[in-house]
Write an enzyme that holds these catalytic residues in place. Structure first.
Site: not given
Ligand code: NAP
Ligand code: GDD
Length: 357
Positions: A9, A65-66, A132, A134, A155, A190
């Site tokens: 959350i 905690d997870l 995801s 991913e 991941y 974000r």
């Molecule tokens: P985020 O901002 O990184 O949030 C992750 C959450 O998980 C935080 O509340 C974090 O707590 C909590 N967490 C991490 N480790 C934990 C543990 N050991 N026990 C309990 N809680 C824990 O991620 P988000 O962008 O909101 O994404 C939400 C979910 O969707 C994630 O599962 C992510 O992998 C998935 N997802 C995200 C995207 C995207 O583009 N954002 C896309 C596809 C899937 P803390 O605040 O304490 O660190």
């Molecule tokens: N983080 C990061 N930092 N990424 C970079 C950078 C940098 O400095 N420079 C280039 N990139 C490129 C990464 O190599 C990747 O190809 C792309 O930017 C996106 O990286 P992220 O923003 O870290 O996101 P992600 O696509 O790897 O993962 C996110 O999206 C997933 C869904 O497709 C995360 O939110 C995952 O939790 C989520 O599942």
């Protein structure tokens, strides 16, 4: 009053989802980790201290905690939620290469711990799994629910384990369990180390004279970036239909990191080539080159459609980071949010008084 439990959350999605569910009249429970510093800044603006005289907000936080199944079972058994949104994860792909075992524990095994807690407690909760894009990894774009997975990171492999467990518990134990396969979604909330926010924060810091260069990794990968508040609506839609099923959610439009840089720096009349430097630290041992959603099923069966497009998303994020650093913003992104969503989201206040810390 329906009850929901959200893991994760305190994250980007968790905070938007909490707002959405509260606006729908839910009692919202969230699991938070104990940290030595405050980790609830994305929630402070909706949380009301029960000791104060303010209006009551039905948001309750619980430590857990997870990695600890006993607390998960207690939380689920005691709250008896109608809906569980499992968003908690070690969610950073690059970090998962540095911490593969830990990522598997939290992101993969954390899911089975929750599913087992549901099963053992006998609580009839509907379950949302944050799967995801991913997981598609090296699969040819566009990707939809039928596309075979080709994970390319620890991941992604952990998320794939969780994806299959969710399907297994749906089929084996008749739990209403769904996978939302969400493509990248971003916002002013974000996490600061994901590439979009890293860029928009840098634009603001450069404008403020606080940063000279922005160091990035691979600029050629393509992502399908959408606006996070719209994606949490899709989560709710998936749990509030007759049958459990899995859905891909994304915009159907992909752009490179270079294109993101063009839009973000161009919005404030800067040329990113003057500021961006490459640092090999940010490259990944294996990269996901091209993610592009085919979300036709969600459009057809959920009626879900994104309203915020790429260029608008970038402007929303740059406006927010300029404001955060104390500079005036061009305001186009802010206007879009106010017009379409009613209010410019409050998102980054300093923590003061979460009473259960
Ligand atoms: P985020 O901002 O990184 O949030 C992750 C959450 O998980 C935080 O509340 C974090 O707590 C909590 N967490 C991490 N480790 C934990 C543990 N050991 N026990 C309990 N809680 C824990 O991620 P988000 O962008 O909101 O994404 C939400 C979910 O969707 C994630 O599962 C992510 O992998 C998935 N997802 C995200 C995207 C995207 O583009 N954002 C896309 C596809 C899937 P803390 O605040 O304490 O660190
Ligand atoms: N983080 C990061 N930092 N990424 C970079 C950078 C940098 O400095 N420079 C280039 N990139 C490129 C990464 O190599 C990747 O190809 C792309 O930017 C996106 O990286 P992220 O923003 O870290 O996101 P992600 O696509 O790897 O993962 C996110 O999206 C997933 C869904 O497709 C995360 O939110 C995952 O939790 C989520 O599942």
């Amino acid at each position: 009053m329906k009850k929901a439990l959200i893991t994760g959350i305190t994250g980007q999605d968790g905070s938007y989802l909490a707002e959405l569910l509260l606006s729908k009249g839910y009692e919202v429970h969230g699991m938070i980790r104990r940290a030595s510093t405050f980790n609830t800044r994305r929630l402070d603006h909706i949380y009301h201290d029960p000791h104060g005289n303010g209006e009551e907000v039905h948001l309750y936080l619980h430590y857990g905690d997870l990695t600890a199944s006993d607390t998960l079972l207690d939380i689920i058994y005691n709250i008896r939620p109608d809906e569980i949104y499992h968003l908690g994860a070690q969610s950073h792909v690059r970090v998962s290469f540095d911490m593969p075992e830990f990522t598997g524990d939290v992101t993969g095994l954390g899911t089975v711990r929750i599913l087992e807690a549901i099963r053992k407690s006998g609580v009839k909760a509907r379950y949302y799994q944050a799967s995801s894009s991913e997981m598609f990894g090296g699969a040819k774009p566009p990707q939809n629910e039928q596309t075979p997975f080709e994970p390319r990171s620890p991941y992604a492999a952990a998320k794939l384990y969780a994806y299959w467990l969710t399907r297994n518990y749906r089929e084996g134990y008749s739990i209403f369990a769904v996978n939302g396969i969400l493509f990248n979604h971003e916002s002013p909330r974000r996490g600061e180390t994901f590439v979009t926010r890293k860029i928009t924060r840098a634009v603001a810091a450069i404008m403020a004279g606080q940063q000279r260069y922005l160091y990035l990794g691979n600029l050629d990968s393509r992502r399908d970036w959408g606006y996070a508040p719209e994606y949490v609506e899709a989560m709710w839609m998936m749990l509030n239909r007759d049958q459990p099923d899995d859905f891909v959610i994304g915009t159907g439009e992909a752009h490179t990191i270079r294109e993101f840089l063009d839009e973000a720096f161009g919005y404030v009349n800067l040329d990113w080539h003057d500021y961006v430097r490459i640092d090999a630290r940010y490259f990944r041992p294996t990269e996901v080159d091209y993610l592009l959603a085919d979300a036709a099923k969600a459009r057809r069966e959920l009626g879900w459609e994104p309203r915020v497009r790429f260029r608008e998303l970038v402007r929303i994020m740059v406006d927010a980071d300029l404001e955060l650093i104390g500079l005036p913003c061009p305001g186009e992104g802010k206007r879009i949010v106010e017009e379409r969503f009613g209010q410019w989201h409050r998102w980054d206040q300093q923590v003061v008084s979460m009473d259960n810390h």
